[in-house]
Write an enzyme that holds these catalytic residues in place. Structure first.
Site, short mmCIF file in Angstrom:
data_model
loop_
_atom_site.label_atom_id
_atom_site.label_comp_id
_atom_site.label_asym_id
_atom_site.label_seq_id
_atom_site.Cartn_x
_atom_site.Cartn_y
_atom_site.Cartn_z
N ARG A 25 1.01 -1.50 0.02
CA ARG A 25 -0.18 0.05 0.06
C ARG A 25 0.97 1.32 -0.03
O ARG A 25 0.47 2.16 0.61
CB ARG A 25 -0.94 -0.05 1.28
CG ARG A 25 -1.82 -0.98 1.33
CD ARG A 25 -3.10 -0.46 0.33
NE ARG A 25 -4.21 -1.43 0.07
CZ ARG A 25 -5.51 -1.68 0.91
NH1 ARG A 25 -5.50 -0.70 1.68
NH2 ARG A 25 -6.03 -2.67 0.42
N ARG A 29 -3.60 6.61 0.84
CA ARG A 29 -4.04 7.66 1.39
C ARG A 29 -3.16 8.37 2.48
O ARG A 29 -3.30 9.61 2.79
CB ARG A 29 -5.39 7.39 2.48
CG ARG A 29 -6.52 7.01 1.39
CD ARG A 29 -7.47 6.43 2.19
NE ARG A 29 -7.00 4.89 2.29
CZ ARG A 29 -7.93 4.08 2.64
NH1 ARG A 29 -9.19 4.37 3.11
NH2 ARG A 29 -7.19 2.96 2.87
N ARG A 38 -7.37 11.71 -5.32
CA ARG A 38 -8.68 11.11 -4.81
C ARG A 38 -9.75 12.12 -4.56
O ARG A 38 -10.86 11.86 -4.38
CB ARG A 38 -8.29 10.15 -3.52
CG ARG A 38 -7.84 8.68 -4.00
CD ARG A 38 -9.12 7.97 -4.28
NE ARG A 38 -9.84 7.43 -3.18
CZ ARG A 38 -11.11 7.87 -2.93
NH1 ARG A 38 -11.69 8.79 -3.73
NH2 ARG A 38 -11.73 7.34 -1.92
N ASP A 74 -6.84 -3.08 -7.42
CA ASP A 74 -7.37 -3.67 -6.27
C ASP A 74 -7.74 -5.21 -6.76
O ASP A 74 -8.12 -5.51 -7.73
CB ASP A 74 -8.37 -2.93 -5.81
CG ASP A 74 -8.88 -3.36 -4.30
OD1 ASP A 74 -8.47 -2.82 -3.49
OD2 ASP A 74 -9.77 -4.53 -4.20
N TYR A 151 -14.28 -12.62 -0.27
CA TYR A 151 -15.16 -11.59 -0.45
C TYR A 151 -16.51 -12.20 -1.24
O TYR A 151 -17.53 -11.23 -1.27
CB TYR A 151 -14.45 -10.80 -1.33
CG TYR A 151 -13.37 -9.80 -0.56
CD1 TYR A 151 -13.74 -9.04 0.31
CD2 TYR A 151 -12.06 -10.29 -0.25
CE1 TYR A 151 -13.03 -8.18 1.25
CE2 TYR A 151 -11.25 -9.54 0.52
CZ TYR A 151 -11.64 -8.62 1.32
OH TYR A 151 -10.68 -7.85 2.26
O1 CP3 Z 1 0.13 0.12 -3.07
C1 CP3 Z 1 -0.35 -0.74 -3.32
O2 CP3 Z 1 -0.17 -1.77 -2.39
C2 CP3 Z 1 -1.06 -1.12 -4.55
C3 CP3 Z 1 -2.46 -1.21 -4.69
C4 CP3 Z 1 -3.48 -2.30 -3.75
C5 CP3 Z 1 -4.65 -1.76 -3.33
N1 CP3 Z 1 -5.25 -2.76 -2.78
C6 CP3 Z 1 -4.91 -0.29 -3.23
C7 CP3 Z 1 -6.36 -0.06 -2.38
C8 CP3 Z 1 -3.22 -3.46 -3.55
C9 CP3 Z 1 -1.99 -4.35 -3.91
C10 CP3 Z 1 -4.49 -3.92 -2.96
C11 CP3 Z 1 -4.73 -5.21 -2.61
C12 CP3 Z 1 -6.02 -5.61 -1.62
N2 CP3 Z 1 -7.12 -5.15 -1.83
C13 CP3 Z 1 -5.99 -6.62 -0.80
C14 CP3 Z 1 -4.97 -7.67 -0.26
C15 CP3 Z 1 -3.83 -6.96 0.61
C16 CP3 Z 1 -4.48 -6.56 1.79
O3 CP3 Z 1 -4.57 -5.20 2.22
O4 CP3 Z 1 -4.90 -7.35 2.61
C17 CP3 Z 1 -7.39 -6.58 -0.21
C18 CP3 Z 1 -7.82 -7.55 0.96
C19 CP3 Z 1 -7.92 -5.79 -1.05
C20 CP3 Z 1 -9.49 -5.17 -0.71
C21 CP3 Z 1 -9.77 -3.97 -0.37
N3 CP3 Z 1 -9.34 -2.75 -0.99
C22 CP3 Z 1 -10.28 -3.41 1.00
C23 CP3 Z 1 -10.64 -4.15 2.01
C24 CP3 Z 1 -10.31 -2.22 0.71
C25 CP3 Z 1 -10.78 -1.19 2.03
C26 CP3 Z 1 -10.05 -0.90 3.13
C27 CP3 Z 1 -9.17 0.16 2.76
O5 CP3 Z 1 -7.96 0.30 2.93
O6 CP3 Z 1 -9.94 1.28 2.70
C28 CP3 Z 1 -9.65 -1.58 -0.30
C29 CP3 Z 1 -9.64 -0.42 -0.75
C30 CP3 Z 1 -8.30 0.22 -1.16
N4 CP3 Z 1 -7.24 -0.76 -2.03
C31 CP3 Z 1 -7.56 1.45 -1.18
C32 CP3 Z 1 -6.19 1.44 -1.74
C33 CP3 Z 1 -5.28 2.61 -2.01
C34 CP3 Z 1 -8.30 2.83 -0.33
C35 CP3 Z 1 -9.16 3.21 -1.30
C36 CP3 Z 1 -9.02 4.95 -1.09
O7 CP3 Z 1 -8.30 5.63 -1.79
O8 CP3 Z 1 -10.39 5.09 -0.53
#
Ligand code: CP3
Length: 351
Positions: A25, A29, A38, A74, A151
């Site tokens: 990540r 944010r 965003r 994602d 999911y």
């Molecule tokens: O920088 C990176 O790592 C690359 C981008 C990336 C994101 N999600 C961006 C993201 C990657 C590799 C993921 C993987 C992901 N997504 C996983 C596996 C890794 C982990 O964190 O366990 C999972 C379970 C998801 C599903 C997911 N996406 C959830 C549960 C959420 C909401 C929780 C949260 O952090 O807000 C997301 C949203 C998400 N994915 C965001 C980002 C940057 C936040 C979105 C925003 O900008 O509001």
């Protein structure tokens, strides 16, 4: 083949001039420049607009000087072309609709065609490879079948994974069918990412942690072994990430992934001892350690680097994604600490 990128060299267990570092990540944010993008677009629009996805992928490379970029996307996007609507509530978790509840639902799921239905991901990869120099590797990724299954079955995040385990225990054949369907879809998706230009693949199996070692062996391990075996033909390193790397480590060592990404609940030195000098590893700072005062953080990181770099094949990372409230200056300091850590010459032989 000698690799120019120290990240790719470490994935192969080759010696490096310094320990490579990237952070899960790393585009997110906690970065003001990410929040700015965003303010203009939703998360899903960001993921689906190649020029914007490229821009935010590069933000941490430019600000932190990390050794690898991870494609901004994602894991849930692969589920949309299966006919599942995915949405993200502002400051909330994901929602999926409809959910998978039984045999009929599983049989009705199509296998996505990545070139046709996820072209925006592949386009972002092509643009990134044209922009990144040889030093900074590009990592592609997918959710692993089990985590994607949770999911699909739960319809979002879960506390107890009751529906997932319910289906697993009450309809094991259906559950295995769903896993096989997802493994096939993930394989095609990752193959397409490699053709578009990614140089390493990370599989996110975040929620494997909720399984007992026995259930992991029965319901997850065979599907993962088959998937990772098929991915060998792509000839890029595979990285397996999960939480639960202390309870499931024995099985994870048998997955066939080139690199194991560890969570923070096991000492990196102990994990390396158990896995042996030939197993490259990635990890494993607790993301919350980034809230420590500067000196404490540096001490924690230096200790981890000393233990982790006892053998070649070590990539510094967090044990899970960065928390959105993390002070950005601490992230800068963390990466700088890793980049300046001296790797004793005696610890590697020439590759
Ligand atoms: O920088 C990176 O790592 C690359 C981008 C990336 C994101 N999600 C961006 C993201 C990657 C590799 C993921 C993987 C992901 N997504 C996983 C596996 C890794 C982990 O964190 O366990 C999972 C379970 C998801 C599903 C997911 N996406 C959830 C549960 C959420 C909401 C929780 C949260 O952090 O807000 C997301 C949203 C998400 N994915 C965001 C980002 C940057 C936040 C979105 C925003 O900008 O509001």
């Amino acid at each position: 083949m000698v690799q120019s990128s120290r990240f790719l060299r470490a994935c192969q267990g080759l010696p490096v001039d310094r320990i490579p570092v990237w952070l899960m990540r790393q585009a997110g944010r906690y970065l003001p420049e990410y929040r700015k993008v965003r303010e203009q677009v939703s998360f899903l629009t960001l993921c689906k607009t190649p020029s914007l996805a490229v821009e935010v992928t590069l933000q941490p490379v430019q600000r932190l000087g990390v050794d690898a970029a991870i494609l901004f996307s994602d894991i849930l996007l692969l589920l949309e072309p299966m006919g599942i609507e995915v949405s993200f509530e502002e400051n909330g978790g994901p929602r999926l609709d409809p959910t998978i509840a039984g045999k009929g639902d599983v049989e009705a799921l199509p296998v996505p065609d990545p070139e046709d239905q996820l072209g925006f991901v592949l386009e972002a990869i092509r643009q990134l490879r044209a922009t990144l120099g040889g030093e900074t590797a590009l990592i592609g990724f997918s959710g692993a079948p089990f985590t994607l299954a949770t999911y699909l079955i739960e319809g979002g995040s879960s506390r107890d994974f009751a529906k997932t385990k319910g289906l697993m225990y009450q309809e094991p054949r259906t559950f295995h069918r769903l896993m096989a369907h997802l493994a096939r879809s993930v394989l095609l998706y990752l193959e397409a990412q490699v053709r578009a230009g990614v140089q390493a693949l990370q599989l996110f199996d975040t929620w494997a942690v909720v399984l007992s070692p026995q259930d992991y062996r029965e319901y997850v391990l065979p599907h993962m072994q088959e998937l990772l075996e098929s991915l060998r033909a792509c000839q890029v390193p595979t990285i397996h990430f999960s939480l639960g790397t202390s309870t499931l480590l024995d099985s994870m060592a048998k997955l066939g992934a080139q690199v194991l990404s560890l969570d923070w609940k096991i000492d990196i030195g102990e994990a390396r001892e158990k896995l042996g000098s030939k197993q490259p590893v990635q990890g494993n700072l607790d993301p919350m350690a980034l809230f420590k005062p500067a000196e404490d953080l540096c001490r924690t990181v230096s200790r981890m680097l000393e233990q982790g770099s006892r053998w070649p094949g070590y990539i510094f990372n967090l044990g899970h994604g960065i928390h959105p409230k993390t002070p950005v200056e601490n992230v800068v300091r963390l990466v700088e600490t890793v980049r300046t850590f001296p790797v004793p010459a005696a610890k590697g032989t020439d590759g």
